[in-house]
Design an enzyme around this catalytic site. Structure first.
Site, PDB file in Angstrom:
ATOM      1  N   ALA A  19      62.239 -15.906  64.624  1.00 23.58           N
ATOM      2  CA  ALA A  19      62.696 -17.282  64.808  1.00 23.58           C
ATOM      3  C   ALA A  19      62.140 -17.838  65.727  1.00 23.58           C
ATOM      4  O   ALA A  19      61.009 -17.348  66.546  1.00 23.58           O
ATOM      5  CB  ALA A  19      64.399 -17.031  65.255  1.00 23.58           C
ATOM      6  N   LYS A  20      62.211 -19.186  65.968  1.00 26.49           N
ATOM      7  CA  LYS A  20      61.701 -19.940  67.243  1.00 26.49           C
ATOM      8  C   LYS A  20      62.286 -21.172  67.271  1.00 26.49           C
ATOM      9  O   LYS A  20      63.040 -21.768  66.432  1.00 26.49           O
ATOM     10  CB  LYS A  20      60.157 -20.309  66.748  1.00 26.49           C
ATOM     11  N   GLY A  21      62.298 -21.726  68.251  1.00 25.08           N
ATOM     12  CA  GLY A  21      63.252 -22.706  68.587  1.00 25.08           C
ATOM     13  C   GLY A  21      62.367 -23.858  69.727  1.00 25.08           C
ATOM     14  O   GLY A  21      61.418 -23.273  70.392  1.00 25.08           O
TER      15      GLY A  21
END
Ligand code: NAD
Length: 434
Positions: free
Chosen positions: A123-125
């Site tokens: 994931a990444k944000g």
């Protein structure tokens, strides 16, 4: 990787070269994904599945600024996949962050977690903002509102953020506290990279550099070089670069060059790395570092040396300078320091590249240890963390090395083949829920 599969052409992969219009990290990553998919003869449906993220969230984050006005920021969280377990990935605060970049980085995390065999998806944000223009209080409100907007996404069994560009352990503490307040219990395992007092792990800060050195030592062993007989050049003297330089120095290697944004520093007989560490601590950077000759960052990359550790930023070795690289081993401390076009040239010149998704996976490995410790409520000594980190990194290197000799491909290609195979095999066993 048990079967002796022949390389098939399933049509995902196109030869890179002049056709590769962009040398962006995302394009480079997709090239490598397609190549690995071809080697594995990956089913077209699985290829489609693994090419697109399972969830992409864009949130508006309104906050009251210190002067009383209301400002609205845009925040992102992308879960590329959660096949192996809850998704894991950092959160970056930057004026250029956008959904496309976050999507690419989330996929990168999937392969990185899989290559070191930690049970996480990718994931990444990010939040599109200029953190330098925000006060500490504004940063706190921004972080807390972003977290509140993503309460249904984050969770220790769902999606676990970590620090990335311009975020740090204080930001992680705010996320942990906001999440905990909302679920009405203290839930330390919802983020990693926390301060030690809040459930962070010993050894996390040094973990990435330590992992870089573990895989570098394994690679030296494969080509029959002793660590105390080799020369090393390190680009970037921040968290990853300085720890890598220090640990190679402790192995008896001669670190002939180091650098940071202020430029490079060269000494044929070897640089006193503890002195350089003390110098940066006192002065904020290497600028003016005595007892070494100034060189440029470009010259550092092209030095005659055994090991080159690019640990600053992406796209440092491209088709423009790849043919000038003289190192025997390149150990990618940074993410994406070698472009896909440069890969071909380095391969032709017989240079072994330990790819980023393997070389700098020590950080996510100790993040996994942090999550395990938080869930058990039982904390390990630094010695135990380092021992287990070394073991996982060594095993990961050996697995990737074996795949590379099995298919006669580079370590980078092998790292993708290994991790994509692992995720795809798990996905096949789980099946597609309908
Ligand atoms: P950092 O900010 O601590 O250090 C970066 C260093 O690079 C600094 O010394 C800076 O002066 C130098 N630098 C910046 N621009 C440069 C340039 N143009 N030429 C030469 N040097 C330059 O960052 P870090 O945490 O050490 O991360 C470095 C790289 O490693 C990044 O690509 C990051 O994504 C990657 N990485 C970091 C971690 C981690 O745990 N910190 C984990 C995985 C990957």
């Amino acid at each position: 990787m048990t079967t002796n599969r022949k390389i098939q052409n399933s049509g995902f992969y196109k030869e890179p070269g002049p056709k590769l219009s962009s040398e962006s990290p995302f394009e480079s990553m997709m090239e490598r994904f397609r190549f690995a998919a071809d080697i594995l003869g990956l089913d077209k449906g699985l290829f489609k599945y693994l090419s697109s993220p399972v969830k992409q969230v864009i949130v508006s984050i309104p906050i009251v600024m210190d002067n009383g006005s209301i400002e609205v920021f845009e925040g992102y969280r992308v879960i590329h996949d959660n096949v192996l377990g809850p998704s894991k990935g950092g959160i970056r605060y930057s004026p250029d962050v956008n959904i496309e970049e976050v999507k690419a980085l989330a996929a990168w995390m999937t392969w990185k977690c899989a290559v070191v065999n930690v049970p996480f998806g990718g994931a990444k944000g990010g939040i599109r903002c200029n953190p330098k223009e925000l006060s500490l209080a504004e940063l706190e409100r921004l972080t807390r509102r972003y977290t509140a907007n993503l309460l249904d996404v984050f969770g220790p069994d769902q999606d676990i953020p970590a620090p990335d560009m311009n975020t740090n352990e204080q930001v992680m503490a705010w996320i942990m506290d906001t999440y905990s307040m909302n679920v009405q219990r203290t839930e330390t395992a919802v983020v990693t990279g926390k301060p030690i007092i809040l459930g962070g792990s010993q050894g996390r800060k040094e973990a990435t550099g330590r992992g870089v050195v573990t895989v570098t030592l394994s690679a030296l062993n494969k080509i029959g070089l002793l660590p105390n007989k080799v020369t090393v050049a390190v680009q970037g003297f921040g968290n990853v670069g300085s720890v890598s330089a220090q640990l190679m120095y402790e192995q008896g290697s001669t670190v002939i060059a180091i650098s940071d944004i202020s430029g490079g520093y060269y000494r044929k007989e070897g640089i006193d790395i503890p002195a350089a560490m003390a110098y940066t601590k006192e002065n904020g950077s290497l600028e003016g570092f005595p007892d070494a000759d100034p060189i440029t960052n470009e010259e550092l990359l092209e030095l005659e040396c055994d090991v080159l550790i690019p640990a600053a930023k992406e796209d440092q070795i491209s088709k423009h300078n790849a043919h000038k690289i003289k190192a025997k081993i390149i150990s990618e401390g940074a993410n994406g320091p070698v472009t896909a076009n440069a890969d071909l040239i380095l391969e032709q010149n017989g240079i072994m590249v330990i790819p980023d998704i393997l070389a700098n996976a020590g950080g996510v490995t100790v993040s996994y240890f942090e999550w395990v410790q938080d869930r058990q409520g039982y904390f390990w000594t630094e010695e135990r963390v380092n021992r287990r980190l070394n073991r996982l990194m060594k095993n990961a290197f050996d697995n990737v090395y074996n795949v590379s000799t099995h298919y006669n491909i580079t370590l980078r290609q092998a790292a993708y083949v290994y991790s994509i195979d692992r995720v795809a095999t798990t996905l096949k066993m789980r099946g597609i829920y309908a």
